[in-house]
Write a protein that holds these residues in place. Structure first.
Motif, mmCIF file in Angstrom:
data_model
loop_
_atom_site.group_PDB
_atom_site.id
_atom_site.type_symbol
_atom_site.label_atom_id
_atom_site.label_comp_id
_atom_site.label_asym_id
_atom_site.label_seq_id
_atom_site.Cartn_x
_atom_site.Cartn_y
_atom_site.Cartn_z
ATOM 1 N N PHE A 33 0.847 -1.194 0.000
ATOM 2 C CA PHE A 33 0.000 0.000 0.000
ATOM 3 C C PHE A 33 0.882 1.243 0.000
ATOM 4 O O PHE A 33 2.083 1.190 0.299
ATOM 5 N N SER A 34 0.274 2.360 -0.370
ATOM 6 C CA SER A 34 1.001 3.619 -0.410
ATOM 7 C C SER A 34 0.066 4.753 -0.021
ATOM 8 O O SER A 34 -1.165 4.610 -0.057
ATOM 9 N N PHE A 35 0.646 5.871 0.350
ATOM 10 C CA PHE A 35 -0.158 7.033 0.699
ATOM 11 C C PHE A 35 0.720 8.281 0.672
ATOM 12 O O PHE A 35 1.956 8.205 0.737
ATOM 13 N N ASP A 36 0.064 9.410 0.558
ATOM 14 C CA ASP A 36 0.714 10.703 0.752
ATOM 15 C C ASP A 36 0.409 11.134 2.182
ATOM 16 O O ASP A 36 -0.563 10.675 2.794
ATOM 17 N N TYR A 37 1.219 12.034 2.705
ATOM 18 C CA TYR A 37 0.953 12.464 4.072
ATOM 19 C C TYR A 37 1.438 13.889 4.298
ATOM 20 O O TYR A 37 2.288 14.417 3.580
ATOM 21 N N VAL A 38 0.846 14.494 5.311
ATOM 22 C CA VAL A 38 1.303 15.773 5.848
ATOM 23 C C VAL A 38 1.533 15.550 7.332
ATOM 24 O O VAL A 38 0.723 14.916 8.002
ATOM 25 N N SER A 39 2.654 16.018 7.832
ATOM 26 C CA SER A 39 2.934 15.859 9.255
ATOM 27 C C SER A 39 3.399 17.183 9.837
ATOM 28 O O SER A 39 3.905 18.051 9.119
ATOM 29 N N SER A 40 3.226 17.323 11.137
ATOM 30 C CA SER A 40 3.722 18.516 11.824
ATOM 31 C C SER A 40 4.207 18.118 13.204
ATOM 32 O O SER A 40 3.702 17.179 13.811
ATOM 33 N N VAL A 41 5.204 18.843 13.665
ATOM 34 C CA VAL A 41 5.724 18.631 15.011
ATOM 35 C C VAL A 41 5.895 20.000 15.657
ATOM 36 O O VAL A 41 6.302 20.961 15.004
ATOM 37 N N GLU A 42 5.519 20.081 16.920
ATOM 38 C CA GLU A 42 5.606 21.344 17.639
ATOM 39 C C GLU A 42 6.814 21.358 18.576
ATOM 40 O O GLU A 42 7.221 20.318 19.098
ATOM 41 N N ALA A 43 7.364 22.538 18.763
ATOM 42 C CA ALA A 43 8.451 22.739 19.713
ATOM 43 C C ALA A 43 8.151 23.996 20.515
ATOM 44 O O ALA A 43 7.465 24.906 20.036
ATOM 45 N N VAL A 44 8.644 24.023 21.734
ATOM 46 C CA VAL A 44 8.418 25.163 22.620
ATOM 47 C C VAL A 44 9.760 25.803 22.948
ATOM 48 O O VAL A 44 10.691 25.126 23.379
#
Length: 245
Positions: A33-44
């Protein structure tokens, strides 16, 4: 403004685990299987400013032992391939790459990377039995409501552990794929989050099998995997950024 929920109001705790298990079983049954993705990571920052860093990419998985993942963001241009015997990580923006011998299944690879402190975010959704891994340490589970993610009807589930809270939106119907996954580090200042959103999921004959052998430019420098720190979704600390919490 945010709405408050008191106790189990509006939640259906009785089927949250069953829905998660259905997702785990469905994903395990998909051999390619395959997919596209969007990810985000937060920092303080030390000044308690919360910053969010967003990346996007593609992933192709061939069970039991092959994958190809790309990720492009403001601080990285990454290409990763695993052929069942060797993991290759190419930091295109760094003109450098690393390779490690890692013969075995995807489950074994992800476990090895986690133990080495180099876990691939969201990889727990790709395990052959993601249910047991996701449920390990869970103290509370809720089915909050139905929802819509990227135009797709989903069921919204939440789970709590001692150190983190995590949420997942699972597509409704015969293809219960994870559409959105959010992990909150609740004991860290400002409770930063990691988010992964899956788009354009394809399986079986609809998948164009990726070449997992990454072509490395002749002038790229071979380095130890630990030296590719900038392949992370977070930038290296700077005077503006400070040390992330």
């Amino acid at each position: 403004m945010t709405a408050g929920l008191s106790g189990p109001t509006g939640a259906w705790a009785d089927d949250s685990k069953a829905r998660l298990k259905a997702m785990s079983d469905y994903m395990a049954a998909q051999k390619t299987f395959s997919f596209d993705y969007v990810s985000s990571v937060e920092a303080v920052t030390p000044a308690f400013e919360k910053l969010q860093f967003v990346s996007s990419g593609t992933a192709t998985i061939s069970r039991p032992d092959k994958f190809r993942v790309t990720r492009v963001g403001g601080f990285a241009d990454l290409d990763v391939g695993f052929d069942g015997t060797k993991l290759t990580v190419h930091g295109k923006n760094l003109d450098a790459y690393a390779q490690i011998d890692a013969k075995g299944s995807l489950d074994e690879l992800f476990d090895r990377l986690q133990n080495a402190g180099a876990e691939i975010p969201g990889s727990d959704l790709l395990l052959s039995n993601s249910f047991d891994t996701l449920m390990d340490g869970v103290t509370e589970a809720k089915h909050i409501s139905s929802a819509v993610v990227d135009g797709v009807e989903c069921e919204y589930l939440t789970f709590r552990k001692n150190d983190i809270d995590w949420q997942i939106w699972i597509e409704t119907g015969s293809t219960p794929i994870p559409k959105r996954y959010v992990v909150t580090s609740k004991h860290v200042v400002q409770a930063p989050e990691y988010m992964l959103e899956v788009r354009n999921f394809r399986a079986g004959e609809d998948v164009k099998v990726a070449n997992v052998a990454i072509e490395i430019p002749g002038d790229a420098k071979k380095v130890d995997l630990s030296e590719l720190g900038q392949i992370d979704e977070l930038p290296a600390p700077t005077g503006m950024m400070g040390d992330a919490q």
